[in-house]
Design a protein around this motif. Structure first.
Motif, PDB file in Angstrom:
ATOM      1  N   GLU A  45     -14.488   0.809 -11.564  1.00 36.46           N
ATOM      2  CA  GLU A  45     -14.297   1.956 -12.456  1.00 36.46           C
ATOM      3  C   GLU A  45     -13.023   1.780 -13.269  1.00 36.46           C
ATOM      4  OE1 GLU A  45     -13.679   6.778 -11.982  1.00 36.46           O
ATOM      5  OE2 GLU A  45     -14.168   5.540 -10.253  1.00 36.46           O
ATOM      6  N   ARG A  46     -13.071   2.145 -14.541  1.00 37.46           N
ATOM      7  CA  ARG A  46     -11.881   2.078 -15.397  1.00 37.46           C
ATOM      8  C   ARG A  46     -10.931   3.221 -15.041  1.00 37.46           C
ATOM      9  NH1 ARG A  46     -12.105  -0.996 -20.459  1.00 37.46           N
ATOM     10  NH2 ARG A  46     -13.538  -2.669 -19.987  1.00 37.46           N
ATOM     11  N   THR A  47      -9.667   3.077 -15.465  1.00 35.34           N
ATOM     12  CA  THR A  47      -8.688   4.133 -15.240  1.00 35.34           C
ATOM     13  C   THR A  47      -8.942   5.268 -16.226  1.00 35.34           C
ATOM     14  OG1 THR A  47      -7.086   3.189 -16.781  1.00 35.34           O
ATOM     15  CG2 THR A  47      -6.971   2.451 -14.490  1.00 35.34           C
ATOM     16  N   LYS A  48      -8.179   6.338 -16.096  1.00 35.66           N
ATOM     17  CA  LYS A  48      -8.384   7.478 -16.999  1.00 35.66           C
ATOM     18  C   LYS A  48      -8.015   7.131 -18.435  1.00 35.66           C
ATOM     19  CE  LYS A  48      -3.903   9.651 -16.307  1.00 35.66           C
ATOM     20  NZ  LYS A  48      -3.215  10.869 -15.941  1.00 35.66           N
ATOM     21  N   ASN A  49      -7.243   6.064 -18.628  1.00 31.93           N
ATOM     22  CA  ASN A  49      -6.895   5.605 -19.972  1.00 31.93           C
ATOM     23  C   ASN A  49      -7.820   4.485 -20.449  1.00 31.93           C
ATOM     24  OD1 ASN A  49      -4.698   7.362 -20.162  1.00 31.93           O
ATOM     25  ND2 ASN A  49      -3.412   5.946 -19.041  1.00 31.93           N
ATOM     26  N   HIS A  50      -8.948   4.297 -19.760  1.00 36.06           N
ATOM     27  CA  HIS A  50      -9.979   3.324 -20.114  1.00 36.06           C
ATOM     28  C   HIS A  50      -9.483   1.884 -20.009  1.00 36.06           C
ATOM     29  CE1 HIS A  50     -12.106   6.830 -21.576  1.00 36.06           C
ATOM     30  NE2 HIS A  50     -11.080   7.099 -22.352  1.00 36.06           N
ATOM     31  N   MET A  51      -8.582   1.613 -19.056  1.00 41.39           N
ATOM     32  CA  MET A  51      -8.059   0.266 -18.849  1.00 41.39           C
ATOM     33  C   MET A  51      -8.647  -0.319 -17.563  1.00 41.39           C
ATOM     34  SD  MET A  51      -6.246   0.041 -21.495  1.00 41.39           S
ATOM     35  CE  MET A  51      -5.275  -1.406 -21.331  1.00 41.39           C
TER      36      MET A  51
ATOM     37  N   ILE B 177      -8.361 -12.356 -13.473  1.00 39.82           N
ATOM     38  CA  ILE B 177      -9.306 -11.348 -12.970  1.00 39.82           C
ATOM     39  C   ILE B 177      -9.725 -10.405 -14.086  1.00 39.82           C
ATOM     40  CG2 ILE B 177      -9.539  -9.385 -11.401  1.00 39.82           C
ATOM     41  CD1 ILE B 177      -7.867 -10.946  -9.390  1.00 39.82           C
ATOM     42  N   LYS B 178      -8.782 -10.011 -14.947  1.00 37.28           N
ATOM     43  CA  LYS B 178      -9.150  -9.150 -16.082  1.00 37.28           C
ATOM     44  C   LYS B 178     -10.138  -9.865 -17.006  1.00 37.28           C
ATOM     45  CE  LYS B 178      -5.246  -6.024 -16.476  1.00 37.28           C
ATOM     46  NZ  LYS B 178      -4.161  -5.539 -17.335  1.00 37.28           N
ATOM     47  N   TYR B 179      -9.922 -11.155 -17.243  1.00 36.85           N
ATOM     48  CA  TYR B 179     -10.839 -11.927 -18.076  1.00 36.85           C
ATOM     49  C   TYR B 179     -12.225 -11.953 -17.448  1.00 36.85           C
ATOM     50  CZ  TYR B 179     -13.058 -15.997 -20.169  1.00 36.85           C
ATOM     51  OH  TYR B 179     -13.953 -16.828 -20.780  1.00 36.85           O
ATOM     52  N   TRP B 180     -12.296 -12.199 -16.138  1.00 41.65           N
ATOM     53  CA  TRP B 180     -13.586 -12.271 -15.448  1.00 41.65           C
ATOM     54  C   TRP B 180     -14.304 -10.922 -15.492  1.00 41.65           C
ATOM     55  CZ3 TRP B 180     -15.961 -10.233 -11.088  1.00 41.65           C
ATOM     56  CH2 TRP B 180     -17.081 -10.918 -10.631  1.00 41.65           C
ATOM     57  N   LEU B 181     -13.557  -9.832 -15.286  1.00 40.40           N
ATOM     58  CA  LEU B 181     -14.169  -8.505 -15.324  1.00 40.40           C
ATOM     59  C   LEU B 181     -14.626  -8.137 -16.733  1.00 40.40           C
ATOM     60  CD1 LEU B 181     -11.794  -6.558 -12.917  1.00 40.40           C
ATOM     61  CD2 LEU B 181     -14.177  -7.169 -12.498  1.00 40.40           C
ATOM     62  N   GLU B 182     -13.883  -8.556 -17.755  1.00 38.12           N
ATOM     63  CA  GLU B 182     -14.320  -8.298 -19.121  1.00 38.12           C
ATOM     64  C   GLU B 182     -15.594  -9.061 -19.450  1.00 38.12           C
ATOM     65  OE1 GLU B 182     -11.104  -9.260 -21.733  1.00 38.12           O
ATOM     66  OE2 GLU B 182     -10.079  -7.341 -21.392  1.00 38.12           O
ATOM     67  N   GLN B 183     -15.719 -10.290 -18.927  1.00 38.21           N
ATOM     68  CA  GLN B 183     -16.937 -11.069 -19.164  1.00 38.21           C
ATOM     69  C   GLN B 183     -18.141 -10.422 -18.491  1.00 38.21           C
ATOM     70  OE1 GLN B 183     -16.935 -13.537 -21.377  1.00 38.21           O
ATOM     71  NE2 GLN B 183     -14.778 -13.004 -21.576  1.00 38.21           N
ATOM     72  N   LYS B 184     -17.913  -9.743 -17.379  1.00 36.91           N
ATOM     73  CA  LYS B 184     -18.984  -9.023 -16.684  1.00 36.91           C
ATOM     74  C   LYS B 184     -19.186  -7.618 -17.243  1.00 36.91           C
ATOM     75  CE  LYS B 184     -19.948 -11.741 -13.054  1.00 36.91           C
ATOM     76  NZ  LYS B 184     -21.226 -11.995 -12.447  1.00 36.91           N
TER      77      LYS B 184
END
Length: 172
Positions: free
Chosen positions: A92-98, A163-170
């Motif tokens: 789940e993203r944070t409340k600031n959509h990050m 990890i951020k790159y991998w999650l963005e790809q997914k």
């Protein structure tokens, strides 16, 4: 620092007048407060919507608004994907959509841990896939800790960008 048995402070105190070292702004030297009497201010209470629209403009918003949908954002930020129902896990993203991936630094920067928060679903499968991805990127073994109850995964080392790159790809 001692010059012929005299310290630097004692030399300065003899040369500079004592009035410069006196602080008149201490608690004990401040004057007592005086009663200024009853102060009345004239004000008016209004419930007119025409007047309140100016007040509402300067009040902070209660929630972060949804981002405007675009193909490409100038900052490189990517929104969360729409079709994530078929995934066995969800971040789940944070409340600031990050993306909720954080670096925890301890022991004066010697110990670094990467923490992935707000994990829902099969957290063990996510940890396994992330570990396989990170193993390709690093030289040594990847140590991790899964807290299923709190919904986070902690990796030993600084893997935030990977990890951020991998999650963005997914599309998380």
């Amino acid at each position: 620092m001692s010059i012929a048995g005299k310290t630097f402070k004692s030399i300065i105190r003899r040369c500079v007048p004592q009035k410069l070292f006196f602080r008149p702004s201490s608690y004990y030297s401040s004057p007592f407060l005086e009663d200024v009497g009853d102060i009345t201010r004239k004000y008016e209470i209004t419930k007119d919507p025409e007047d309140w629209k100016y007040v509402e403009r300067i009040l902070p918003v209660a929630v972060v608004p949804e981002p405007v949908k675009k193909d490409v954002y100038p900052s490189g930020w990517k929104p969360q994907g729409d079709n994530l129902q078929d995934q066995p896990y969800f971040v789940e993203r944070t409340k600031n959509h990050m993306i909720p991936v954080y670096l925890q630094v301890a022991q004066n920067g010697v110990r670094r841990h990467t923490k992935v928060k707000f994990v829902k679903g099969d957290i063990w499968l996510l940890e396994k896939e992330l570990r396989e991805f990170l193993q390709k990127e690093s030289f040594g073994p990847i140590r991790s800790q899964v807290n299923e109850f709190a919904g986070f995964i902690r990796f030993s080392g600084d893997f935030v960008n990977a990890i951020k790159y991998w999650l963005e790809q997914k599309q998380f």
